[in-house]
Design an enzyme around this catalytic site. Structure first.
Site, PDB file in Angstrom:
ATOM      1  N   ASN A 128      -7.205  -5.693  -0.604  1.00  0.00           N
ATOM      2  CA  ASN A 128      -6.162  -6.580   0.433  1.00  0.00           C
ATOM      3  C   ASN A 128      -6.950  -7.028   1.697  1.00  0.00           C
ATOM      4  O   ASN A 128      -6.909  -6.568   3.122  1.00  0.00           O
ATOM      5  CB  ASN A 128      -4.628  -5.456   1.548  1.00  0.00           C
ATOM      6  N   TRP A 129      -7.596  -8.403   1.946  1.00  0.00           N
ATOM      7  CA  TRP A 129      -7.934  -9.186   2.117  1.00  0.00           C
ATOM      8  C   TRP A 129      -7.562  -9.580   3.710  1.00  0.00           C
ATOM      9  O   TRP A 129      -6.998 -10.357   4.815  1.00  0.00           O
ATOM     10  CB  TRP A 129      -8.891 -10.180   1.884  1.00  0.00           C
ATOM     11  N   LYS A 130      -5.867  -9.734   3.204  1.00  0.00           N
ATOM     12  CA  LYS A 130      -4.683  -9.809   4.488  1.00  0.00           C
ATOM     13  C   LYS A 130      -4.673 -11.718   4.499  1.00  0.00           C
ATOM     14  O   LYS A 130      -5.494 -12.372   4.236  1.00  0.00           O
ATOM     15  CB  LYS A 130      -4.717  -9.184   5.843  1.00  0.00           C
TER      16      LYS A 130
ATOM     17  N   HIS B 176       4.405  -4.235   0.123  1.00  0.00           N
ATOM     18  CA  HIS B 176       3.849  -4.925   1.179  1.00  0.00           C
ATOM     19  C   HIS B 176       4.395  -4.192   2.296  1.00  0.00           C
ATOM     20  O   HIS B 176       5.525  -5.424   2.746  1.00  0.00           O
ATOM     21  CB  HIS B 176       2.260  -5.290   1.571  1.00  0.00           C
TER      22      HIS B 176
ATOM     23  N   GLU C 104       4.233  -5.572   5.568  1.00  0.00           N
ATOM     24  CA  GLU C 104       3.870  -6.199   6.325  1.00  0.00           C
ATOM     25  C   GLU C 104       4.323  -7.177   5.878  1.00  0.00           C
ATOM     26  O   GLU C 104       5.661  -7.705   7.001  1.00  0.00           O
ATOM     27  CB  GLU C 104       2.314  -6.720   6.238  1.00  0.00           C
TER      28      GLU C 104
ATOM     29  N   GLU D 276       1.621   3.936   1.158  1.00  0.00           N
ATOM     30  CA  GLU D 276       1.011   3.682   2.731  1.00  0.00           C
ATOM     31  C   GLU D 276       1.495   4.179   3.540  1.00  0.00           C
ATOM     32  O   GLU D 276       2.571   3.173   4.026  1.00  0.00           O
ATOM     33  CB  GLU D 276       0.716   2.185   2.022  1.00  0.00           C
TER      34      GLU D 276
ATOM     35  N   GLY E 111      -4.047  -0.097   9.360  1.00  0.00           N
ATOM     36  CA  GLY E 111      -4.337  -1.013  10.794  1.00  0.00           C
ATOM     37  C   GLY E 111      -4.608  -0.274  12.079  1.00  0.00           C
ATOM     38  O   GLY E 111      -4.327  -1.090  13.177  1.00  0.00           O
TER      39      GLY E 111
ATOM     40  N   SER F 256      -6.181   2.750   6.859  1.00  0.00           N
ATOM     41  CA  SER F 256      -7.300   3.724   7.437  1.00  0.00           C
ATOM     42  C   SER F 256      -8.204   3.736   6.274  1.00  0.00           C
ATOM     43  O   SER F 256      -8.827   4.244   7.376  1.00  0.00           O
ATOM     44  CB  SER F 256      -6.463   4.651   8.573  1.00  0.00           C
TER      45      SER F 256
ATOM     46  N   GLY G 269      -6.961  -1.947   3.844  1.00  0.00           N
ATOM     47  CA  GLY G 269      -7.528  -3.634   4.736  1.00  0.00           C
ATOM     48  C   GLY G 269      -8.728  -3.597   5.256  1.00  0.00           C
ATOM     49  O   GLY G 269     -10.138  -4.283   5.005  1.00  0.00           O
ATOM     50  N   GLY G 270      -8.678  -2.939   6.461  1.00  0.00           N
ATOM     51  CA  GLY G 270      -9.960  -2.819   7.221  1.00  0.00           C
ATOM     52  C   GLY G 270     -11.055  -3.061   6.770  1.00  0.00           C
ATOM     53  O   GLY G 270     -12.279  -4.567   6.610  1.00  0.00           O
TER      54      GLY G 270
HETATM   55  P1  13P Z   1      -6.150  -0.941   7.224  1.00  0.00           P
HETATM   56  O1  13P Z   1      -6.874  -0.091   5.585  1.00  0.00           O
HETATM   57  O2  13P Z   1      -6.648  -0.969   7.368  1.00  0.00           O
HETATM   58  O3  13P Z   1      -5.589   0.441   7.427  1.00  0.00           O
HETATM   59  O4  13P Z   1      -4.221  -1.359   5.579  1.00  0.00           O
HETATM   60  C1  13P Z   1      -4.140  -0.678   5.142  1.00  0.00           C
HETATM   61  C2  13P Z   1      -3.160  -1.555   4.265  1.00  0.00           C
HETATM   62  O5  13P Z   1      -2.024  -2.344   4.854  1.00  0.00           O
HETATM   63  C3  13P Z   1      -3.911  -2.013   2.792  1.00  0.00           C
HETATM   64  O6  13P Z   1      -2.914  -2.786   2.003  1.00  0.00           O
END
Ligand code: 13P
Length: 246
Positions: free
Chosen positions: A9-11, A95, A97, A167, A173, A208, A229-230
């Site tokens: 997920n590149w956000k 998600h 977020e 999640e 994050g 994470s 994510g990251g």
């Molecule tokens: P991180 O891997 O950066 O914690 O993000 C997880 C995430 O929200 C994937 O959708």
């Protein structure tokens, strides 16, 4: 029986050059036949570029969100059929977020889940508890409510045909990952709740995930991959996580 799946997920990251380079590196590192399925979710504006770059490669395209409307006067929205038309296979819905920053409710998430499936996308339904809810000991109750809202709207058998991403909000994050045992407990609860159809449902962990902790997560019986994510923004890290899923 369940094919492991790793989703990046590149956000809200990257420009065209970044997207093209990251995809090239991923495609070079993921040639041939693999046991695990790999999906990347760029921003909407980069979907077309990503779809064209990936072509018929074995890396699949996913969206980070989708409208709950099929079409009409809904300024700014992107429909599931528009995404399908671009070669997109998956869409993340609910998600944390989006729930937190845009006030998405369980009911809206349920509508998005249905809209995605109606247009032949596979929804990736995110669920998870906050740190406070975990402290209060109501984690499973919260997850159960999030799933029930979708089941009430779409029917229980439709959830089983999607992908579910657990999640925990406190792990997204933050660099603070759930323990494999904590995650397994929730995954097992989710699978049990899906009934017999749930034996084929892929339930992935997100929050994470890095190359150093992915393996121990994937070793758990009900963890079928990861939503990253990251670490998905660095080709070498993401590929290492993908390889750990094989
Ligand atoms: P991180 O891997 O950066 O914690 O993000 C997880 C995430 O929200 C994937 O959708």
């Amino acid at each position: 029986m369940r094919r492991q799946i790793v989703i990046g997920n590149w956000k809200l990251h990257g420009d065209q050059q970044f997207v093209a380079e990251l995809l090239r590196e991923l495609m070079n590192g993921w040639i041939g036949v693999h046991q695990a399925e790999v999906v990347v979710c760029p921003s909407f504006v980069h979907m077309d570029l990503a779809g064209r770059t990936l072509g018929h490669s074995n890396i699949m395209l996913g969206a980070q969100d989708v409208s709950h409307f099929a079409e009409g006067a809904y300024t700014g929205d992107v429909s599931a059929s528009m995404l399908h038309d671009l070669g997109c296979h998956y869409a993340i819905v609910g998600h944390s977020e989006r729930r937190r920053h845009y006030g998405e409710t369980n009911e809206l998430v349920a509508k998005k889940f249905q809209a995605a499936q109606d247009a032949r996308l596979v929804p990736i339904l995110c669920v998870g508890e906050s740190a406070k809810e975990r402290e209060q000991g109501i984690t499973l109750e919260v997850i159960g409510r999030q799933l029930q809202a979708v089941a009430d709207y779409c029917g229980a058998e439709r959830i089983a045909r999607g992908v579910i991403a657990y999640e925990p909000l406190w792990a997204v994050g933050t660099g603070k990952i759930a323990s494999p045992e904590q995650a397994q407990e929730v995954h097992e609860f989710i699978r049990r709740g899906l009934g017999p159809a749930g034996v084929v449902t892929r339930i992935v962990y997100g929050g994470s995930v890095t190359p150093s902790n992915a393996q121990s997560m994937f070793a758990m019986p009900d963890i079928d991959g990861a939503l990253v994510g990251g670490a998905a923004l660095r080709a070498s890290d993401f590929l290492e996580i993908c390889r750990a899923a094989e």
